[in-house]
Design a protein around this motif. Structure first.
Motif, mmCIF file in Angstrom:
data_model
loop_
_atom_site.group_PDB
_atom_site.id
_atom_site.type_symbol
_atom_site.label_atom_id
_atom_site.label_comp_id
_atom_site.label_asym_id
_atom_site.label_seq_id
_atom_site.Cartn_x
_atom_site.Cartn_y
_atom_site.Cartn_z
ATOM 1 N N VAL A 122 8.504 -15.843 32.394
ATOM 2 C CA VAL A 122 7.925 -15.187 31.236
ATOM 3 C C VAL A 122 8.760 -13.971 30.843
ATOM 4 N N ASP A 162 9.163 -18.779 28.870
ATOM 5 C CA ASP A 162 8.868 -20.077 29.435
ATOM 6 C C ASP A 162 7.735 -19.929 30.451
ATOM 7 N N VAL A 163 7.002 -21.010 30.650
ATOM 8 C CA VAL A 163 5.881 -20.981 31.587
ATOM 9 C C VAL A 163 6.317 -20.509 32.979
ATOM 10 N N GLN A 164 7.517 -20.915 33.381
ATOM 11 C CA GLN A 164 8.001 -20.553 34.717
ATOM 12 C C GLN A 164 8.669 -19.190 34.746
#
Lengths: 171, 179
Positions: free
Chosen positions: B120, B116-118
């Motif tokens: 990794v 996830d972007v938040q």
């Protein structure tokens, strides 16, 4: 069922718009840089000294594609692809400059509001000794006035022209 | 619906014969054409450096770095292209999300990630040059955030990142071809 059909029918059109310039990616004589939305999201989530204004702008960006070439043949293809894209995606010309023998065109797709832009397309036609042509497409939903923040930070081509262009749009 | 099931089955079949990135790394690590390097946070020698708390936390989110490099030598173009295609096909899976892609005559690099972007799970750096070969770098994290990445880059910049750890890689790729 009906909605499904519409989506299916629309899909190639959407895909086409996205893929207008993809053929230049990995093409001989072309240098390309493609930055995706997720990258912008990540950059926007970094907690450090970056200014809030910059981080907010970054989060509003979808895609950045920059293609450069020194081949006259490829430059011709870029120009054709840009012209075609301008028509199909409905871009308007923001400005056209002739700067030191370089022909620069900046096109935008307007969004909600005076200075909000959904797509910014720039084509710099090379000439002279270096003969470097640049095709740049930036998509998202951003304010034209903020874009100089980006060109400075990322060392993008045409920053100077964009700086002039933003005055033009607000007038 | 009746059509959907066989299609799904086909899709799953199609996926199962594609090796994972992990399998690829393991299967190539013993191959003399490749060089494999595994670096953990401990042998990065960073823990001896004076670090801020934030940097230390970021470092603890880094599990390990795996490097796999392929050297193009007298075997030439065909095996290089074959390996490249294998890697391309593994990385084309949508679990690997594109961040940045660069390409220029005969060279290219891409940065992808999983998770996830938040948060990794893994960054994958893939670089290739038709003169030398290619290299794959997996940076495996544990709740690695974008801020961690920036912190780690800062650490590397400020502390003379232990380049000697990467020397075998450089030698491997850059030594002139034996005639």
């Amino acid at each position: 069922m009906k909605r499904m059909l519409v989506v299916l029918l629309l899909f190639p059109v959407l895909a086409l718009a996205q893929a207008s310039f993809d053929k230049f990616d990995g093409m001989d004589d072309v240098t390309s840089v493609i930055v995706n939305k997720k990258m912008f999201q990540m950059m926007g989530n970094v907690k450090n000294k970056e200014s809030q204004q910059y981080l907010n702008l970054i989060k509003k960006l979808d895609n950045l594609k920059v293609f450069t070439t020194q081949s006259t043949r490829v430059a011709g293809e870029m120009k054709a692809a840009a012209d075609k894209h301008i028509k199909t995606a409905g871009l308007e010309e923001l400005m056209r400059v002739n700067d030191r023998g370089q022909n620069i065109r900046i096109m935008v797709k307007s969004g909600a509001g005076e200075t909000i832009v959904k797509e910014l397309l720039m084509f710099i036609e090379g000439s002279g000794k270096e003969n470097e042509s640049v095709l740049m497409s930036l998509t998202g939903e951003f304010d034209l006035n903020e874009i100089s923040l980006l060109t400075e930070r990322m060392n993008l081509p045409g920053g100077e022209q964009l700086e002039k262009a933003k005055g033009k749009k607000t007038k | 619906m009746r059509l959907l099931l066989p299609l799904l089955a086909l899709l799953m079949l199609g996926c199962s014969d594609k090796p994972s990135l992990q399998q690829y790394f393991v299967s190539r690590s013993e191959n003399p054409q490749f060089l494999a390097l595994d670096l953990g946070p401990t042998n990065l020698n960073l823990d001896k450096q004076p670090l801020t708390d934030a940097q230390r936390t970021s470092l603890s989110h880094l599990k390990k770095v795996n490097i796999l490099a392929y050297k193009k030598d007298k075997a030439g173009e065909a095996p290089y292209q074959l390996e490249r295609r294998t890697v391309d096909s593994i990385l084309s899976d949508e679990t690997f999300q594109d961040l940045i892609r660069f390409s220029s005559d005969g060279q290219g690099a891409s940065l992808k990630f999983t998770g996830d972007v938040q948060q990794v799970d893994e960054f994958i750096l893939y670089g290739h040059d038709s003169r030398y070969g290619f290299a794959l770098v997996r940076i495996l994290g544990d709740k690695l955030t974008p801020t961690d990445v920036v912190n780690l880059l800062d650490v590397m910049r400020s502390t003379d990142f232990p380049i000697q750890q990467l020397e075998p890689l450089q030698n491997f790729l850059m030594t002139p071809k034996k005639k």
